[in-house]
Write a protein that holds these residues in place. Structure first.
Motif, PDB file in Angstrom:
ATOM      1  N   TYR A 180      55.638  39.028  43.956  1.00  0.00           N
ATOM      2  CA  TYR A 180      54.953  40.027  44.776  1.00  0.00           C
ATOM      3  C   TYR A 180      53.734  40.587  44.049  1.00  0.00           C
ATOM      4  O   TYR A 180      52.734  40.944  44.677  1.00  0.00           O
ATOM      5  N   LEU A 181      53.752  40.655  42.719  1.00  0.00           N
ATOM      6  CA  LEU A 181      52.568  41.108  41.982  1.00  0.00           C
ATOM      7  C   LEU A 181      51.462  40.058  42.019  1.00  0.00           C
ATOM      8  O   LEU A 181      50.278  40.401  42.059  1.00  0.00           O
ATOM      9  N   GLU A 182      51.826  38.795  42.001  1.00  0.00           N
ATOM     10  CA  GLU A 182      50.825  37.735  42.184  1.00  0.00           C
ATOM     11  C   GLU A 182      50.072  37.960  43.487  1.00  0.00           C
ATOM     12  O   GLU A 182      48.846  37.881  43.523  1.00  0.00           O
ATOM     13  N   LYS A 183      50.809  38.219  44.544  1.00  0.00           N
ATOM     14  CA  LYS A 183      50.199  38.428  45.861  1.00  0.00           C
ATOM     15  C   LYS A 183      49.313  39.663  45.868  1.00  0.00           C
ATOM     16  O   LYS A 183      48.240  39.673  46.471  1.00  0.00           O
ATOM     17  N   MET A 184      49.757  40.724  45.192  1.00  0.00           N
ATOM     18  CA  MET A 184      48.973  41.946  45.132  1.00  0.00           C
ATOM     19  C   MET A 184      47.635  41.687  44.430  1.00  0.00           C
ATOM     20  O   MET A 184      46.576  42.044  44.944  1.00  0.00           O
ATOM     21  N   TRP A 185      47.676  41.018  43.263  1.00  0.00           N
ATOM     22  CA  TRP A 185      46.432  40.743  42.529  1.00  0.00           C
ATOM     23  C   TRP A 185      45.548  39.782  43.312  1.00  0.00           C
ATOM     24  O   TRP A 185      44.323  39.915  43.297  1.00  0.00           O
ATOM     25  N   PHE A 186      46.126  38.826  43.999  1.00  0.00           N
ATOM     26  CA  PHE A 186      45.345  37.921  44.835  1.00  0.00           C
ATOM     27  C   PHE A 186      44.570  38.715  45.880  1.00  0.00           C
ATOM     28  O   PHE A 186      43.380  38.505  46.091  1.00  0.00           O
ATOM     29  N   PHE A 187      45.246  39.646  46.548  1.00  0.00           N
ATOM     30  CA  PHE A 187      44.617  40.470  47.575  1.00  0.00           C
ATOM     31  C   PHE A 187      43.478  41.293  46.992  1.00  0.00           C
ATOM     32  O   PHE A 187      42.403  41.391  47.578  1.00  0.00           O
ATOM     33  N   VAL A 188      43.683  41.870  45.815  1.00  0.00           N
ATOM     34  CA  VAL A 188      42.655  42.696  45.172  1.00  0.00           C
ATOM     35  C   VAL A 188      41.440  41.846  44.789  1.00  0.00           C
ATOM     36  O   VAL A 188      40.302  42.177  45.125  1.00  0.00           O
ATOM     37  N   PHE A 189      41.666  40.733  44.102  1.00  0.00           N
ATOM     38  CA  PHE A 189      40.545  39.964  43.566  1.00  0.00           C
ATOM     39  C   PHE A 189      39.822  39.114  44.599  1.00  0.00           C
ATOM     40  O   PHE A 189      38.666  38.771  44.405  1.00  0.00           O
ATOM     41  N   ARG A 190      40.454  38.772  45.691  1.00  0.00           N
ATOM     42  CA  ARG A 190      39.746  37.948  46.674  1.00  0.00           C
ATOM     43  C   ARG A 190      38.574  38.707  47.284  1.00  0.00           C
ATOM     44  O   ARG A 190      37.609  38.105  47.721  1.00  0.00           O
ATOM     45  N   HIS A 191      38.627  40.045  47.271  1.00  0.00           N
ATOM     46  CA  HIS A 191      37.513  40.844  47.777  1.00  0.00           C
ATOM     47  C   HIS A 191      36.315  40.813  46.829  1.00  0.00           C
ATOM     48  O   HIS A 191      35.194  41.067  47.246  1.00  0.00           O
ATOM     49  N   TYR A 192      36.559  40.518  45.570  1.00  0.00           N
ATOM     50  CA  TYR A 192      35.484  40.443  44.582  1.00  0.00           C
ATOM     51  C   TYR A 192      35.018  39.010  44.332  1.00  0.00           C
ATOM     52  O   TYR A 192      34.043  38.796  43.624  1.00  0.00           O
ATOM     53  N   LYS A 193      35.702  38.046  44.872  1.00  0.00           N
ATOM     54  CA  LYS A 193      35.423  36.642  44.589  1.00  0.00           C
ATOM     55  C   LYS A 193      33.982  36.254  44.891  1.00  0.00           C
ATOM     56  O   LYS A 193      33.382  35.480  44.155  1.00  0.00           O
ATOM     57  N   GLN A 194      33.404  36.764  45.946  1.00  0.00           N
ATOM     58  CA  GLN A 194      32.060  36.381  46.352  1.00  0.00           C
ATOM     59  C   GLN A 194      30.978  37.012  45.469  1.00  0.00           C
ATOM     60  O   GLN A 194      29.836  36.597  45.510  1.00  0.00           O
ATOM     61  N   ARG A 195      31.330  37.995  44.707  1.00  0.00           N
ATOM     62  CA  ARG A 195      30.358  38.652  43.835  1.00  0.00           C
ATOM     63  C   ARG A 195      30.182  37.862  42.548  1.00  0.00           C
ATOM     64  O   ARG A 195      30.870  36.885  42.308  1.00  0.00           O
ATOM     65  N   MET A 196      29.281  38.317  41.728  1.00  0.00           N
ATOM     66  CA  MET A 196      29.045  37.641  40.458  1.00  0.00           C
ATOM     67  C   MET A 196      30.331  37.633  39.628  1.00  0.00           C
ATOM     68  O   MET A 196      30.994  38.661  39.493  1.00  0.00           O
TER      69      MET A 196
END
Length: 138
Positions: A44-60
Motif C-alpha cells: 500500500y505504501l508503494e501505491k501511495m508513493w506512485f500516486f504522489v510521484f506520478r504528478h511530478y513525473k512530467q516535470r524536470m
C-alpha cells in the motif's frame, strides 16, 4: 491433500527492531512488520508513493533525492521507476531494514546510496543539496 499457500513469511533478525517479518502473498502483495507489531512498509505504501510521484513525473527530473526513513524501499523503487538517472541517498537507522529492502527490490543500482544513520544526526552534518527530501519516518 495439496494446499495452495496464500502467503509465505520470512523471519529476519534486526539488532535494533528485533524479529522482522516479511510476508509475501501469492498475488504479489507484501508487507514488512517489526517485532512490536507495527507495519513498517508494504504494497500500500508503494501505491501511495506512485500516486504522489506520478504528478511530478512530467516535470524536470530531480538530480538528487534524500529519503529519510527508507524502510522497505517503497519510495526508492518508485523514484527509480519514474527517474532512473536520479541519485538517491536512502537513509535508515537500521542496517537490517536496509538489507531487507535490498532483498525485496533487488536494489543493485549505482545511483542508490544507502546510509545507516539517525535522521537528525545526518541532517545536522549534511552539506549535500537535494532537489527532493522525502520524510518517511514514524
Amino acid at each position: 491433500m495439496n494446499i495452495f499457500p496464500l502467503f509465505r513469511d520470512t523471519l529476519l533478525e534486526s539488532s535494533l527492531n528485533g524479529t522482522l517479518t516479511l510476508r509475501k502473498y501469492w498475488h504479489g502483495g507484501w508487507f514488512l512488520k517489526i517485532a512490536d507489531g507495527e507495519f513498517y512498509s508494504s504494497t500500500y505504501l508503494e501505491k501511495m508513493w506512485f500516486f504522489v510521484f506520478r504528478h511530478y513525473k512530467q516535470r524536470m527530473p530531480p538530480q538528487n533525492v534524500l529519503i529519510l526513513g527508507s524502510g522497505g524501499g517503497c519510495a526508492t523503487q518508485i523514484i527509480k521507476k519514474f527517474w532512473p538517472t536520479t541519485n538517491i541517498d536512502a537513509l535508515d537507522y537500521d542496517q537490517g531494514i536496509i538489507d531487507l529492502s535490498k532483498q525485496i527490490y533487488n536494489f543493485n543500482h549505482p545511483n542508490i546510496h544507502f546510509i545507516v544513520e539517525e535522521a537528525y544526526a545526518f541532517i545536522s552534518s549534511c552539506t549535500q543539496k537535494y532537489d527532493f527530501i522525502i520524510i518517511d519516518l514514524f
